[in-house]
Design an enzyme around this catalytic site. Structure first.
Site, PDB file in Angstrom:
ATOM      1  N   SER A 145      20.476  83.050  36.854  1.00 22.00           N
ATOM      2  CA  SER A 145      19.389  83.568  37.696  1.00 22.00           C
ATOM      3  C   SER A 145      20.022  84.283  38.875  1.00 22.00           C
ATOM      4  O   SER A 145      21.139  83.951  39.299  1.00 22.00           O
ATOM      5  CB  SER A 145      18.534  82.407  38.220  1.00 22.00           C
ATOM      6  OG  SER A 145      17.790  82.816  39.354  1.00 22.00           O
ATOM      7  N   TYR A 158      18.484  74.267  42.465  1.00 22.83           N
ATOM      8  CA  TYR A 158      18.369  75.246  41.367  1.00 22.83           C
ATOM      9  C   TYR A 158      19.552  76.215  41.413  1.00 22.83           C
ATOM     10  O   TYR A 158      20.161  76.533  40.396  1.00 22.83           O
ATOM     11  CB  TYR A 158      17.043  75.984  41.527  1.00 22.83           C
ATOM     12  CG  TYR A 158      16.739  77.017  40.461  1.00 22.83           C
ATOM     13  CD1 TYR A 158      16.301  76.632  39.201  1.00 22.83           C
ATOM     14  CD2 TYR A 158      16.869  78.384  40.730  1.00 22.83           C
ATOM     15  CE1 TYR A 158      16.010  77.578  38.232  1.00 22.83           C
ATOM     16  CE2 TYR A 158      16.577  79.336  39.768  1.00 22.83           C
ATOM     17  CZ  TYR A 158      16.137  78.925  38.521  1.00 22.83           C
ATOM     18  OH  TYR A 158      15.858  79.864  37.554  1.00 22.83           O
TER      19      TYR A 158
HETATM   20  N1  LIG Z   1      11.035  82.848  35.263  1.00 24.11           N
HETATM   21  C1  LIG Z   1      11.931  83.351  36.128  1.00 24.11           C
HETATM   22  O1  LIG Z   1      11.591  84.007  37.134  1.00 24.11           O
HETATM   23  C2  LIG Z   1      13.400  83.151  35.864  1.00 24.11           C
HETATM   24  C3  LIG Z   1      14.299  83.999  36.536  1.00 24.11           C
HETATM   25  C4  LIG Z   1      15.655  83.835  36.320  1.00 24.11           C
HETATM   26  C5  LIG Z   1      16.106  82.848  35.460  1.00 24.11           C
HETATM   27  N2  LIG Z   1      15.204  82.044  34.822  1.00 24.11           N
HETATM   28  C6  LIG Z   1      15.741  81.018  33.928  1.00 24.11           C
HETATM   29  O2  LIG Z   1      15.384  81.337  32.608  1.00 24.11           O
HETATM   30  C7  LIG Z   1      15.287  80.147  31.823  1.00 24.11           C
HETATM   31  C8  LIG Z   1      13.919  80.128  31.152  1.00 24.11           C
HETATM   32  O3  LIG Z   1      12.935  80.116  32.165  1.00 24.11           O
HETATM   33  P1  LIG Z   1      11.411  80.485  31.871  1.00 24.11           P
HETATM   34  O4  LIG Z   1      10.933  81.196  33.068  1.00 24.11           O
HETATM   35  O5  LIG Z   1      11.263  81.079  30.519  1.00 24.11           O
HETATM   36  O6  LIG Z   1      10.773  79.001  31.918  1.00 24.11           O
HETATM   37  P2  LIG Z   1       9.527  78.379  31.101  1.00 24.11           P
HETATM   38  O7  LIG Z   1       8.535  79.424  30.802  1.00 24.11           O
HETATM   39  O8  LIG Z   1       9.118  77.196  31.910  1.00 24.11           O
HETATM   40  O9  LIG Z   1      10.202  77.889  29.724  1.00 24.11           O
HETATM   41  C9  LIG Z   1      11.222  76.946  29.755  1.00 24.11           C
HETATM   42  C10 LIG Z   1      11.559  76.520  28.350  1.00 24.11           C
HETATM   43  O10 LIG Z   1      12.616  75.553  28.443  1.00 24.11           O
HETATM   44  C11 LIG Z   1      12.244  74.404  27.709  1.00 24.11           C
HETATM   45  N3  LIG Z   1      12.856  73.190  28.256  1.00 24.11           N
HETATM   46  C12 LIG Z   1      12.667  72.635  29.470  1.00 24.11           C
HETATM   47  N4  LIG Z   1      13.364  71.497  29.569  1.00 24.11           N
HETATM   48  C13 LIG Z   1      14.010  71.338  28.384  1.00 24.11           C
HETATM   49  C14 LIG Z   1      14.871  70.339  27.858  1.00 24.11           C
HETATM   50  N5  LIG Z   1      15.222  69.251  28.569  1.00 24.11           N
HETATM   51  N6  LIG Z   1      15.362  70.499  26.604  1.00 24.11           N
HETATM   52  C15 LIG Z   1      15.011  71.577  25.867  1.00 24.11           C
HETATM   53  N7  LIG Z   1      14.193  72.537  26.297  1.00 24.11           N
HETATM   54  C16 LIG Z   1      13.686  72.418  27.546  1.00 24.11           C
HETATM   55  C17 LIG Z   1      10.720  74.364  27.798  1.00 24.11           C
HETATM   56  O11 LIG Z   1      10.135  73.635  26.732  1.00 24.11           O
HETATM   57  P3  LIG Z   1       9.787  72.059  26.808  1.00 24.11           P
HETATM   58  O12 LIG Z   1       9.281  71.785  28.192  1.00 24.11           O
HETATM   59  O13 LIG Z   1       8.780  71.897  25.724  1.00 24.11           O
HETATM   60  O14 LIG Z   1      11.070  71.365  26.502  1.00 24.11           O
HETATM   61  C18 LIG Z   1      10.404  75.843  27.645  1.00 24.11           C
HETATM   62  O15 LIG Z   1      10.383  76.202  26.287  1.00 24.11           O
HETATM   63  C19 LIG Z   1      15.487  78.988  32.814  1.00 24.11           C
HETATM   64  O16 LIG Z   1      16.833  78.579  32.766  1.00 24.11           O
HETATM   65  C20 LIG Z   1      15.200  79.622  34.145  1.00 24.11           C
HETATM   66  O17 LIG Z   1      15.885  78.965  35.172  1.00 24.11           O
HETATM   67  C21 LIG Z   1      13.866  82.175  34.987  1.00 24.11           C
END
Ligand SMILES: NC(=O)c1ccc[n+]([C@@H]2O[C@H](COP(=O)([O-])OP(=O)(O)OC[C@H]3O[C@@H](n4cnc5c(N)ncnc54)[C@H](OP(=O)(O)O)[C@@H]3O)[C@@H](O)[C@H]2O)c1
Length: 242
Positions: A145, A158
């Site tokens: 991120s 984070y």
């Molecule tokens: N959204 C942003 O602005 C942003 C920006 C930069 C980086 N990121 C990073 O991108 C990645 C994805 O984020 P996102 O925004 O797509 O989040 P999201 O929409 O909340 O999706 C997160 C995914 O991770 C899974 N997950 C969570 N805990 C888990 C565990 N213990 N084991 C296996 N799977 C797990 C969730 O499924 P379950 O809960 O069903 O397990 C879900 O499928 C993260 O690392 C986040 O930090 C996000």
């Protein structure tokens, strides 16, 4: 965008494991990899989400997995090998975020982010090494991120997890260079995903990146010829990091 699934598709014949594939960024990457011809192993904790995503992918294998559980991660890779015979790509997009000032948090508030975003991603990387090194081929894409490099108040723990995975990826890339396995970090700014649903007062979601934008960047990292490696790719909303 649907693509042909013929032998000429960029990821035809390749097997990708995508963690966090149930929602958001992981889901978009899994769908896009599928459209580019890959067989995709979908991993996250919620089986119903994975089943929904699998319906849109020609060759998908659902393996409900908690990446904070080392044995479950080993089972995930074993299942991928059993069902599809190889592992060419790993994307670690499983992640959680809980924001708040350090002074108002307890150490326990940090635990799930450290366990999933950092340790979980490290365990996933380690688990795919035996098949990738045996093939002398593989691409690991860790989703970090922009918080890894720019301070955002309220995001201390984070940020530790994201800066940590950047450092881990750099060292792992060095260790695996001779073995034909490349390691890169994808560093997005804010992306409009369900992650923001529970975060009060977040940035304007309409100005964020779309998950599909991040998926395009992941395809670029995965489809470069073996002689080239994109080790750090920062992708921001054109309007700024928000
Ligand atoms: N959204 C942003 O602005 C942003 C920006 C930069 C980086 N990121 C990073 O991108 C990645 C994805 O984020 P996102 O925004 O797509 O989040 P999201 O929409 O909340 O999706 C997160 C995914 O991770 C899974 N997950 C969570 N805990 C888990 C565990 N213990 N084991 C296996 N799977 C797990 C969730 O499924 P379950 O809960 O069903 O397990 C879900 O499928 C993260 O690392 C986040 O930090 C996000």
């Amino acid at each position: 965008m649907e693509r042909g699934h013929g032998a000429s598709a960029p990821l035809a014949g390749q097997v990708a494991i995508v963690t966090g594939a149930g929602r958001g960024i992981g889901r978009a990457i899994a769908e896009r990899f599928g459209a580019e011809g890959a067989a995709v192993v979908l991993a996250s904790r919620t089986a119903a989400d994975l089943d929904r995503v699998a319906k849109g992918i020609e060759r998908a294998v659902v393996v409900p997995t908690d990446v904070a559980d080392d044995a479950a991660v080993e089972r995930l890779v074993a299942r991928a090998l059993e069902r599809l015979g190889r592992v060419d790509i790993l994307v670690t997009a499983a992640g959680v975020a809980a924001f708040g000032p350090v002074a108002q948090q307890t150490p326990r508030d940090w635990d799930s982010m450290l366990a999933v975003n950092l340790r979980g991603a490290m365990v996933c990387c380690r688990a795919v090494l035996p098949p990738m090194l045996a093939q002398r081929r593989g691409t690991i894409i860790n989703v970090a991120s922009i918080a890894a490099s720019r301070p955002i108040a309220g995001a201390a723990a984070y940020t530790v997890t994201k800066a940590g995975i950047v450092g881990f990826s750099r060292v792992l890339a060095e260790e695996l260079r001779a073995g034909g396995v490349r390691v890169g970090v994808l560093v997005p700014g804010a992306v409009d995903t369900p992650l923001w649903d529970t975060i009060p007062g977040g940035p304007d979601r309409a100005r964020m990146l779309r998950p599909e934008d991040v998926a395009r960047a992941a395809v670029l990292m995965a489809t470069l010829p073996p002689g080239a490696t994109l080790e750090e790719l920062t992708l921001l909303p054109a309007g700024g990091i928000l």
